[in-house]
Design a protein around this motif. Structure first.
Motif, PDB file in Angstrom:
ATOM      1  N   ARG A  49       0.836  -1.198   0.000  1.00 13.93           N
ATOM      2  CA  ARG A  49       0.000   0.000   0.000  1.00 13.93           C
ATOM      3  C   ARG A  49       0.877   1.257   0.000  1.00 13.93           C
ATOM      4  O   ARG A  49       0.971   1.954   1.011  1.00 13.93           O
ATOM      5  CB  ARG A  49      -0.906   0.011   1.215  1.00 13.93           C
ATOM      6  CG  ARG A  49      -1.950  -1.066   1.174  1.00 13.93           C
ATOM      7  CD  ARG A  49      -2.829  -0.987   2.380  1.00 13.93           C
ATOM      8  NE  ARG A  49      -3.903  -1.938   2.238  1.00 13.93           N
ATOM      9  CZ  ARG A  49      -5.063  -1.811   2.832  1.00 13.93           C
ATOM     10  NH1 ARG A  49      -5.289  -0.799   3.626  1.00 13.93           N
ATOM     11  NH2 ARG A  49      -5.998  -2.718   2.655  1.00 13.93           N
ATOM     12  N   TYR A  79      -0.169   7.569  -1.797  1.00 13.65           N
ATOM     13  CA  TYR A  79      -0.752   8.109  -3.034  1.00 13.65           C
ATOM     14  C   TYR A  79       0.283   8.909  -3.815  1.00 13.65           C
ATOM     15  O   TYR A  79       0.417   8.760  -5.031  1.00 13.65           O
ATOM     16  CB  TYR A  79      -1.973   8.969  -2.696  1.00 13.65           C
ATOM     17  CG  TYR A  79      -2.541   9.679  -3.893  1.00 13.65           C
ATOM     18  CD1 TYR A  79      -3.326   8.987  -4.819  1.00 13.65           C
ATOM     19  CD2 TYR A  79      -2.281  11.025  -4.116  1.00 13.65           C
ATOM     20  CE1 TYR A  79      -3.842   9.626  -5.925  1.00 13.65           C
ATOM     21  CE2 TYR A  79      -2.797  11.667  -5.224  1.00 13.65           C
ATOM     22  CZ  TYR A  79      -3.574  10.968  -6.122  1.00 13.65           C
ATOM     23  OH  TYR A  79      -4.078  11.614  -7.228  1.00 13.65           O
ATOM     24  N   GLU A  80       1.010   9.770  -3.124  1.00 13.12           N
ATOM     25  CA  GLU A  80       2.032  10.609  -3.765  1.00 13.12           C
ATOM     26  C   GLU A  80       3.091   9.742  -4.458  1.00 13.12           C
ATOM     27  O   GLU A  80       3.542  10.053  -5.559  1.00 13.12           O
ATOM     28  CB  GLU A  80       2.695  11.510  -2.719  1.00 13.12           C
ATOM     29  CG  GLU A  80       3.796  12.385  -3.260  1.00 13.12           C
ATOM     30  CD  GLU A  80       3.265  13.626  -3.955  1.00 13.12           C
ATOM     31  OE1 GLU A  80       4.050  14.226  -4.710  1.00 13.12           O
ATOM     32  OE2 GLU A  80       2.101  13.995  -3.743  1.00 13.12           O
ATOM     33  N   VAL A 138       2.675   6.672  -5.643  1.00  9.06           N
ATOM     34  CA  VAL A 138       2.036   6.060  -6.813  1.00  9.06           C
ATOM     35  C   VAL A 138       2.019   7.043  -7.977  1.00  9.06           C
ATOM     36  O   VAL A 138       2.390   6.703  -9.101  1.00  9.06           O
ATOM     37  CB  VAL A 138       0.608   5.582  -6.473  1.00  9.06           C
ATOM     38  CG1 VAL A 138      -0.146   5.172  -7.726  1.00  9.06           C
ATOM     39  CG2 VAL A 138       0.650   4.449  -5.470  1.00  9.06           C
ATOM     40  N   VAL A 139       1.601   8.260  -7.711  1.00  8.73           N
ATOM     41  CA  VAL A 139       1.533   9.286  -8.758  1.00  8.73           C
ATOM     42  C   VAL A 139       2.909   9.530  -9.361  1.00  8.73           C
ATOM     43  O   VAL A 139       3.065   9.586 -10.582  1.00  8.73           O
ATOM     44  CB  VAL A 139       0.934  10.598  -8.196  1.00  8.73           C
ATOM     45  CG1 VAL A 139       1.082  11.743  -9.192  1.00  8.73           C
ATOM     46  CG2 VAL A 139      -0.525  10.394  -7.826  1.00  8.73           C
ATOM     47  N   ALA A 170      -2.275   4.109 -12.972  1.00  9.41           N
ATOM     48  CA  ALA A 170      -2.114   3.728 -11.562  1.00  9.41           C
ATOM     49  C   ALA A 170      -2.983   2.520 -11.231  1.00  9.41           C
ATOM     50  O   ALA A 170      -2.578   1.648 -10.466  1.00  9.41           O
ATOM     51  CB  ALA A 170      -2.474   4.906 -10.661  1.00  9.41           C
TER      52      ALA A 170
END
Length: 101
Positions: free
Chosen positions: A66, A69-70, A72-73, A89
């Motif tokens: 997991r 988010y940052e 992943v981007v 993504a």
């Protein structure tokens, strides 16, 4: 950096490169597969995505299932900038459970 030929990889028949340079993935693809198709080392992807090689390694090996988010981007943008314009993504980091609202 140019995208390496798909024959270089380990029989990835499901990843197709068209003449415009877009890569089509029918379904989920691992970060390692996408990185290899782009011809990137872990260190180079980490540099392009402004993360660490440890972060890339942990995601590829499942130690980090997991990522933030940052992160992943940044990884997706780095892969797209390296020629994998069709990667998303959702393909690299699918959501396994629906989040309750």
């Amino acid at each position: 950096m140019p995208v390496k030929g798909l024959a270089y990889l380990f029989n990835i028949q499901r990843i197709r490169l068209d003449y415009s340079g877009l890569v089509h993935y029918p379904g989920r693809v691992t970060l390692r597969e996408a990185r290899k198709v782009a011809g990137l080392t872990r260190a180079h992807l980490a540099e392009l995505s402004e993360t660490t090689t440890t972060t890339i390694y942990d995601i590829e090996t499942g130690r980090n299932q997991r990522p933030a988010y940052e992160t992943v981007v940044r990884i997706v943008r780095a892969l797209q900038g390296a020629g994998l314009k069709g990667v998303t993504a959702d393909q690299l980091f699918p959501v396994s459970e629906k989040v309750a609202s």
